[in-house]
Design a protein around this motif. Structure first.
Motif, PDB file in Angstrom:
ATOM      1  N   ILE A   1       7.121  -1.932  -6.331  1.00  0.00           N
ATOM      2  CA  ILE A   1       6.566  -2.789  -7.370  1.00  0.00           C
ATOM      3  C   ILE A   1       5.743  -1.925  -8.315  1.00  0.00           C
ATOM      4  O   ILE A   1       4.965  -1.082  -7.864  1.00  0.00           O
ATOM      5  N   GLN A   2       5.934  -2.115  -9.631  1.00  0.00           N
ATOM      6  CA  GLN A   2       5.242  -1.238 -10.572  1.00  0.00           C
ATOM      7  C   GLN A   2       5.322  -1.771 -11.997  1.00  0.00           C
ATOM      8  O   GLN A   2       6.166  -2.606 -12.326  1.00  0.00           O
ATOM      9  N   SER A   3       4.413  -1.255 -12.843  1.00  0.00           N
ATOM     10  CA  SER A   3       4.595  -1.397 -14.279  1.00  0.00           C
ATOM     11  C   SER A   3       5.960  -0.816 -14.622  1.00  0.00           C
ATOM     12  O   SER A   3       6.335   0.241 -14.104  1.00  0.00           O
ATOM     13  N   MET A   4       6.684  -1.492 -15.507  1.00  0.00           N
ATOM     14  CA  MET A   4       8.018  -0.987 -15.816  1.00  0.00           C
ATOM     15  C   MET A   4       8.440  -1.431 -17.205  1.00  0.00           C
ATOM     16  O   MET A   4       7.919  -2.422 -17.735  1.00  0.00           O
TER      17      MET A   4
ATOM     18  N   ARG B   1       1.265   4.812  -5.255  1.00  0.00           N
ATOM     19  CA  ARG B   1       2.094   5.991  -4.995  1.00  0.00           C
ATOM     20  C   ARG B   1       2.051   6.929  -6.191  1.00  0.00           C
ATOM     21  O   ARG B   1       2.123   8.151  -6.027  1.00  0.00           O
ATOM     22  N   ALA B   2       1.949   6.364  -7.415  1.00  0.00           N
ATOM     23  CA  ALA B   2       2.036   7.222  -8.600  1.00  0.00           C
ATOM     24  C   ALA B   2       1.441   6.532  -9.819  1.00  0.00           C
ATOM     25  O   ALA B   2       1.278   5.309  -9.860  1.00  0.00           O
ATOM     26  N   PHE B   3       1.101   7.352 -10.806  1.00  0.00           N
ATOM     27  CA  PHE B   3       0.743   6.912 -12.152  1.00  0.00           C
ATOM     28  C   PHE B   3       1.745   7.595 -13.080  1.00  0.00           C
ATOM     29  O   PHE B   3       1.705   8.811 -13.240  1.00  0.00           O
ATOM     30  N   TRP B   4       2.642   6.826 -13.651  1.00  0.00           N
ATOM     31  CA  TRP B   4       3.733   7.454 -14.403  1.00  0.00           C
ATOM     32  C   TRP B   4       3.526   7.340 -15.917  1.00  0.00           C
ATOM     33  O   TRP B   4       2.920   6.397 -16.401  1.00  0.00           O
ATOM     34  N   LYS B   5       4.076   8.326 -16.623  1.00  0.00           N
ATOM     35  CA  LYS B   5       4.001   8.347 -18.090  1.00  0.00           C
ATOM     36  C   LYS B   5       5.370   8.308 -18.745  1.00  0.00           C
ATOM     37  O   LYS B   5       5.496   7.897 -19.892  1.00  0.00           O
ATOM     38  N   GLU B   6       6.390   8.777 -18.058  1.00  0.00           N
ATOM     39  CA  GLU B   6       7.719   8.934 -18.646  1.00  0.00           C
ATOM     40  C   GLU B   6       8.709   7.950 -18.030  1.00  0.00           C
ATOM     41  O   GLU B   6       8.648   7.663 -16.824  1.00  0.00           O
ATOM     42  N   PHE B   7       9.610   7.473 -18.850  1.00  0.00           N
ATOM     43  CA  PHE B   7      10.669   6.552 -18.457  1.00  0.00           C
ATOM     44  C   PHE B   7      11.351   6.995 -17.164  1.00  0.00           C
ATOM     45  O   PHE B   7      11.488   6.226 -16.208  1.00  0.00           O
ATOM     46  N   ASN B   8      11.807   8.243 -17.117  1.00  0.00           N
ATOM     47  CA  ASN B   8      12.568   8.712 -15.966  1.00  0.00           C
ATOM     48  C   ASN B   8      11.733   8.755 -14.690  1.00  0.00           C
ATOM     49  O   ASN B   8      12.271   8.604 -13.591  1.00  0.00           O
ATOM     50  N   GLU B   9      10.428   8.951 -14.823  1.00  0.00           N
ATOM     51  CA  GLU B   9       9.557   8.890 -13.650  1.00  0.00           C
ATOM     52  C   GLU B   9       9.635   7.510 -13.012  1.00  0.00           C
ATOM     53  O   GLU B   9       9.762   7.378 -11.789  1.00  0.00           O
TER      54      GLU B   9
ATOM     55  N   LYS C   1       0.836  -1.201   0.000  1.00  0.00           N
ATOM     56  CA  LYS C   1       0.000   0.000   0.000  1.00  0.00           C
ATOM     57  C   LYS C   1       0.870   1.249   0.000  1.00  0.00           C
ATOM     58  O   LYS C   1       1.781   1.398   0.818  1.00  0.00           O
ATOM     59  N   GLY C   2       0.590   2.142  -0.962  1.00  0.00           N
ATOM     60  CA  GLY C   2       1.356   3.382  -1.083  1.00  0.00           C
ATOM     61  C   GLY C   2       2.728   3.198  -1.697  1.00  0.00           C
ATOM     62  O   GLY C   2       3.490   4.162  -1.821  1.00  0.00           O
ATOM     63  N   LYS C   3       3.039   1.954  -2.120  1.00  0.00           N
ATOM     64  CA  LYS C   3       4.372   1.650  -2.657  1.00  0.00           C
ATOM     65  C   LYS C   3       4.302   1.019  -4.042  1.00  0.00           C
ATOM     66  O   LYS C   3       5.300   0.495  -4.531  1.00  0.00           O
ATOM     67  N   SER C   4       3.134   1.055  -4.680  1.00  0.00           N
ATOM     68  CA  SER C   4       3.005   0.500  -6.029  1.00  0.00           C
ATOM     69  C   SER C   4       2.680   1.618  -7.015  1.00  0.00           C
ATOM     70  O   SER C   4       2.223   2.699  -6.619  1.00  0.00           O
ATOM     71  N   ALA C   5       2.924   1.351  -8.295  1.00  0.00           N
ATOM     72  CA  ALA C   5       2.645   2.345  -9.333  1.00  0.00           C
ATOM     73  C   ALA C   5       2.275   1.616 -10.614  1.00  0.00           C
ATOM     74  O   ALA C   5       2.647   0.464 -10.832  1.00  0.00           O
ATOM     75  N   ILE C   6       1.531   2.315 -11.474  1.00  0.00           N
ATOM     76  CA  ILE C   6       1.105   1.732 -12.744  1.00  0.00           C
ATOM     77  C   ILE C   6       1.323   2.751 -13.859  1.00  0.00           C
ATOM     78  O   ILE C   6       1.313   3.968 -13.633  1.00  0.00           O
TER      79      ILE C   6
ATOM     80  N   ILE D   1      -4.222  -0.177 -19.190  1.00  0.00           N
ATOM     81  CA  ILE D   1      -5.410  -1.014 -19.027  1.00  0.00           C
ATOM     82  C   ILE D   1      -5.062  -2.489 -19.178  1.00  0.00           C
ATOM     83  O   ILE D   1      -5.677  -3.360 -18.547  1.00  0.00           O
ATOM     84  N   MET D   2      -4.027  -2.796 -19.980  1.00  0.00           N
ATOM     85  CA  MET D   2      -3.626  -4.190 -20.147  1.00  0.00           C
ATOM     86  C   MET D   2      -2.941  -4.710 -18.881  1.00  0.00           C
ATOM     87  O   MET D   2      -3.158  -5.846 -18.462  1.00  0.00           O
ATOM     88  N   ASP D   3      -2.101  -3.869 -18.271  1.00  0.00           N
ATOM     89  CA  ASP D   3      -1.498  -4.261 -16.999  1.00  0.00           C
ATOM     90  C   ASP D   3      -2.588  -4.447 -15.937  1.00  0.00           C
ATOM     91  O   ASP D   3      -2.545  -5.394 -15.138  1.00  0.00           O
ATOM     92  N   ALA D   4      -3.564  -3.554 -15.938  1.00  0.00           N
ATOM     93  CA  ALA D   4      -4.672  -3.670 -14.986  1.00  0.00           C
ATOM     94  C   ALA D   4      -5.442  -4.968 -15.208  1.00  0.00           C
ATOM     95  O   ALA D   4      -5.844  -5.647 -14.248  1.00  0.00           O
TER      96      ALA D   4
END
Length: 426
Positions: free
Chosen positions: A277-280, A257-265, A201-206, A214-217
């Motif tokens: 743990i996140q989409s990467m 924690r976040a919804f990221w769009k950019e590689f560096n994010e 909780k609070g430590k994942s991102a997509i 939506i595919m990861d979801a």
């Protein structure tokens, strides 16, 4: 002791420039003399930047005498450019899912497979929709074989069977999964469902690109047993609603924690420890590892979400520029580029020629899933993995054989994008 590690993905790898709207020159290798004696050729290539590397442009200049001019665009703008400004490029670097939107415009011509020198050597994922031995590749989403061929050179219709005319010639592809911080999680991660585990909780991102996020979801919801899909790559409105409801509930509970769009994010979130743990994308995993921070591109029991890209020709090409485009594609498949892309952690369309340009240790590490005998270097010479490391996910055919779904554009795409944006903004 054998260590396991991540691979490489997308556009911003350190030391390899993804350049938009610039021309380059210099390099050296072989056997493509056709147009050298004629006037200088400039090839304008528009695409997402996935494989827009300065080194490739330099090598093309050395081998063919062609100047490569890249225009780097985000995914939606590639589609817009192809549909509304087809005369602004000579080759389109398109992902396969985009073809469902682009081909009906009539702005791409069929590529004559009889003019493609290495056509018979292209990985059968793209020419037959199969793995070696005849096992069918996953068809959920826009599997490449669904949109690989046209009915004629000038056609707006996909062919249901392989024909003489390909929509694009495949260049790069990969199988994506979740990135994790094993030093902070300290237990096995085996399922996509872990993205919504309250432990994080609070430590994942997509990833906040609707058509991919939506595919990861969906991979997460299906693995949890929360949603059952007929085809998660082409959801009904009811399936979209159920998926968004699960994700919204998790968001309200503070899971993300976040919804990221950019590689560096994604790199910064993982490297800082704000996210575990996140989409990467795999080059982001590699970037974190280059900082000396533990990061793994984690194989998961439900399999991978795959993507693929290829080079297409606009309908207006003719004469000398048409010939130059065919020559460029044949050069692209001839080995040097494939080896370069394999060293990024991508996969290339023709394996045989790439293998000839790689050392035995490189090939075994990147493609066979074997422990590296020596240090593994990036295409530009930086050390990226140590001796003893094994690439996450194993061999090429193991990874591609465990693809569950391909990046896609759904029949209900507009509805899905609207619902996704509402979820993110809520």
């Amino acid at each position: 002791m054998i260590k396991r590690t991540g691979t490489t993905r997308r556009r911003f790898l350190t030391g390899t420039a993804s350049i938009g709207g610039m021309a380059f020159g210099a390099g050296a290798i072989t056997d493509f003399p056709c147009l050298r004696a004629a006037e200088p050729v400039t090839l304008r290539i528009a695409g997402t930047g996935v494989n827009q590397f300065r080194e490739l442009a330099d090598k093309c200049k050395a081998d063919l005498g062609f100047t490569v001019q890249y225009t780097s665009l985000v995914s939606d703008d590639v589609v817009k450019r192809a549909v509304t400004q087809p005369s602004s490029f000579d080759l389109l670097d398109s992902e396969y899912w985009m073809l469902k939107k682009i081909v009906p415009s009539g702005n791409l011509r069929g590529i004559d497979t009889t003019r493609i020198k290495y056509y018979d050597n292209i990985v059968p994922i793209f020419t037959k929709g199969e793995l070696p031995g005849g096992k069918k590749v996953a068809r959920q989403g826009i599997a490449p074989i669904k949109v690989a061929y046209l009915t004629a050179e000038k056609s707006k219709d996909f062919a249901s069977e392989p024909s003489q005319w390909m929509t694009v010639i495949p260049t790069v592809y990969n199988a994506d999964t979740l990135g994790i911080r094993p030093d902070m999680i300290k237990r096995p991660i085996e399922s996509w469902a872990e993205l919504l585990n309250p432990d994080f909780k609070g430590k994942s991102a997509i990833l906040n690109i609707p058509s991919i996020g939506i595919m990861d979801a969906a991979m997460v919801c299906e693995s949890m047993g929360a949603v059952s899909y007929e085809d998660k790559g082409n959801m009904t409105t009811a399936e979209i609603d159920k998926t968004i409801a699960v994700m919204t509930e998790a968001k309200k509970a503070g899971q993300f924690r976040a919804f990221w769009k950019e590689f560096n994010e994604s790199v910064n979130l993982m490297a800082s420890g704000e996210v575990v743990i996140q989409s990467m994308w795999s080059p982001a995993v590699t970037k974190v590892r280059q900082m000396g921070i533990a990061c793994v591109y984690q194989p998961l029991k439900e399999g991978y979400r795959a993507w693929a890209a290829g080079l297409g020709m606009p309908s207006h090409l003719d004469g000398r520029m048409l010939d130059a485009s065919y020559e460029f594609i044949n050069w692209y498949l001839s080995g040097w580029v494939g080896a370069f892309l394999n060293r990024q952690g991508y996969y290339t369309a023709v394996l045989d020629t790439a293998k000839q340009q790689m050392s035995a240790d490189e090939w075994d590490f990147w493609m066979e899933g074997k422990p590296a005998k020596g240090d593994i270097l990036s295409p530009t010479g930086e050390k990226i993995e140590s001796a003893g490391t094994i690439r996450d996910g194993g061999s090429f055919w193991e990874r591609m054989g465990r693809v569950s779904v391909w990046n896609t554009v759904m029949d209900e795409d507009r509805y899905m994008v609207r619902k996704w944006n509402e979820f993110v903004a809520a």
